[in-house]
Enzyme design. Structure first.
Site, PDB file in Angstrom:
ATOM      1  N   GLU A 161       0.832  -1.210   0.000  1.00  0.00           N
ATOM      2  CA  GLU A 161       0.000   0.000   0.000  1.00  0.00           C
ATOM      3  C   GLU A 161       0.872   1.269   0.000  1.00  0.00           C
ATOM      4  O   GLU A 161       0.598   2.232  -0.702  1.00  0.00           O
ATOM      5  CB  GLU A 161      -0.902  -0.035   1.235  1.00  0.00           C
ATOM      6  CG  GLU A 161      -1.913   1.066   1.280  1.00  0.00           C
ATOM      7  CD  GLU A 161      -3.352   0.569   1.187  1.00  0.00           C
ATOM      8  OE1 GLU A 161      -3.593  -0.643   1.173  1.00  0.00           O
ATOM      9  OE2 GLU A 161      -4.222   1.431   1.111  1.00  0.00           O
ATOM     10  N   ASP A 173      -5.849  -1.735   9.259  1.00  0.00           N
ATOM     11  CA  ASP A 173      -6.701  -2.456   8.313  1.00  0.00           C
ATOM     12  C   ASP A 173      -6.163  -3.854   8.037  1.00  0.00           C
ATOM     13  O   ASP A 173      -6.899  -4.846   8.055  1.00  0.00           O
ATOM     14  CB  ASP A 173      -6.805  -1.686   6.989  1.00  0.00           C
ATOM     15  CG  ASP A 173      -7.292  -0.276   7.192  1.00  0.00           C
ATOM     16  OD1 ASP A 173      -7.756   0.037   8.304  1.00  0.00           O
ATOM     17  OD2 ASP A 173      -7.204   0.529   6.242  1.00  0.00           O
TER      18      ASP A 173
HETATM   19  C1  GLA Z   1      -7.221   4.142   6.598  1.00  0.00           C
HETATM   20  C2  GLA Z   1      -5.823   3.575   6.813  1.00  0.00           C
HETATM   21  C3  GLA Z   1      -5.634   3.076   8.259  1.00  0.00           C
HETATM   22  C4  GLA Z   1      -6.041   4.131   9.267  1.00  0.00           C
HETATM   23  C5  GLA Z   1      -7.410   4.729   8.914  1.00  0.00           C
HETATM   24  C6  GLA Z   1      -7.762   5.902   9.780  1.00  0.00           C
HETATM   25  O1  GLA Z   1      -8.175   3.135   6.731  1.00  0.00           O
HETATM   26  O2  GLA Z   1      -5.577   2.516   5.931  1.00  0.00           O
HETATM   27  O3  GLA Z   1      -4.301   2.678   8.451  1.00  0.00           O
HETATM   28  O4  GLA Z   1      -5.076   5.120   9.391  1.00  0.00           O
HETATM   29  O5  GLA Z   1      -7.474   5.152   7.558  1.00  0.00           O
HETATM   30  O6  GLA Z   1      -7.928   5.495  11.085  1.00  0.00           O
END
Ligand code: GLA
Length: 384
Positions: A161, A173
């Site tokens: 990513e 995530d």
């Molecule tokens: C996205 C990112 C996560 C996190 C959220 C906000 O989902 O992928 O790593 O930072 O935003 O909490």
């Protein structure tokens, strides 16, 4: 729904590649609370859900890898020894990014075939991207016996990513998609990357997700910019990350910060506190107190961290004004996607109908409503 998805992906694979694939189920996630705290090495409270990506993967007889994105009906072929990020490559960058990052660990990935598809909306803030990355790294690990641990796999997904998609995301995530547990949220310490599963009984309430169906074009740049502000403040405070900051410490550099930077850092400090409180409230079965923390958290992302948008604010304001909703906030990176709401079970039908109508009236477009269950993390479906 999931069964149909699995069948579709499996039969697409079989008809394309005339072979039996390994099937992987890789979930998306919700986040009860704790936004933009993960890359500050703080706390989050996410859970894997029963919506996500299904991937069918098998060995290839040729020299190249062949991938079908079932939902887009798009194909991509590539050689594993020549991988570069593809400008505007969308889903392709997730796939090749994972392969490239595995290979950076001096593990050679042999040619493979892949078909994947999902039942989570892209841009809905439910981490379809982490679900996809995890499905590929997990599938390759399984198929070729690469011997990687789940901890190693999520870091590969995260690096894909960062370097192939261009978002400097935290670990929330990928972690929750990989390690999710049925009926549990994960109180994750993003510094140690160790989580405590917390069972949630929603009692008389139901978890309702409302998708604004808005996805901001500049969201990646805005995300990376928030991370830079946090890193700047941490370096000014001479600490490793904002996880180590307190209000008192932050105030010592207040004069060197713009009001905007100060509020963003303060938000992170307060949000970390809220996550720890929220976990306690769940353990004590105090859903009303949990709900209040959700409302508070939304104020923080709206006025301090500034990652909300008018559609999200509209949905949360409506929730606040309704006695049957005890908590609501935007979820995920922000600038669109879903709100998470705790709604009295008996009022769900009426509330979702009412809010859908109000949303169309206000924005001339529809919102979408989802119900999810907290589920297992990434796993093999057929065990082959
Ligand atoms: C996205 C990112 C996560 C996190 C959220 C906000 O989902 O992928 O790593 O930072 O935003 O909490």
């Amino acid at each position: 729904m999931k069964d149909t998805l699995i069948k579709n992906i499996e039969s697409a694979y079989k008809s394309l590649f005339k072979d039996n694939p390994v099937l992987i189920d890789s979930p998306g996630r919700i986040n009860i609370i704790g936004e933009h705290t993960d890359y500050n090495e703080g706390f989050v409270l996410p859970a894997a859900i029963d919506k996500g990506i299904v991937a069918a993967i098998g060995k290839s007889d040729s020299d190249f890898c062949s991938v079908l994105a079932y939902d887009y009906n798009e194909k991509h072929e590539f050689l594993t020894d020549d991988i570069q990020p593809i400008p505007n490559g969308n889903w392709k960058n997730y796939v090749i990014g994972v392969v490239a990052e595995i290979q950076k660990k001096s593990i050679k990935v042999p040619p493979f075939n892949l078909v994947f598809g999902g039942d989570i909306p892209r841009g809905g803030g439910l981490s379809s991207s982490a679900a996809l990355e995890n499905s590929i790294v997990f599938g390759l690990n399984e198929l070729f016996g690469l011997g990687m641990s789940k901890e190693e796999m999520i870091l590969i997904s995260q690096r894909a990513e960062h370097y192939y998609v261009g978002v400097r995301c935290g670990i929330m995530d990928q972690y929750s998609s990989m390690f999710g547990k049925e009926d549990h949220a994960l109180l994750l310490d993003c510094r140690t990357q160790i989580a405590k599963p917390i069972q949630i009984d929603f009692q008389d309430y139901e978890l309702v997700l409302i998708n604004t169906n808005v996805s901001h074009k500049l969201v990646d740049a805005e995300y990376n910019n928030r991370r830079e502000v946090c890193e700047k403040v941490a370096s000014l405070l001479d600490i490793k990350s904002l996880r180590d900051a307190t209000r008192e410490l932050l105030n010592t550099v207040k004069s060197q910060l713009s009001e905007d930077e100060y509020q963003k850092a303060l938000y992170v400090i307060e949000e970390n506190d809220r996550v720890l409180k929220a976990a306690k409230m769940i353990e004590q079965n105090d859903l009303e107190a949990l709900g209040n923390l959700l409302f508070e958290a939304h104020q923080g992302v709206r006025y301090q961290f500034k990652v909300s948008c008018k559609e999200l604010d509209f949905l949360v304001d409506k929730a606040k004004g309704n006695p049957n909703v005890i908590g609501a906030r935007m979820m995920g990176g922000g600038f669109g996607g879903c709100t998470i709401n705790l709604v009295k079970k008996e009022a769900v039908k009426h509330y979702t109908q009412e809010i859908s109508e109000a949303y169309v009236k206000a924005f001339n477009k529809a919102c979408s409503i989802y119900f999810v269950n907290l589920s297992e993390g990434t796993h093999v479906i057929n065990g082959k």
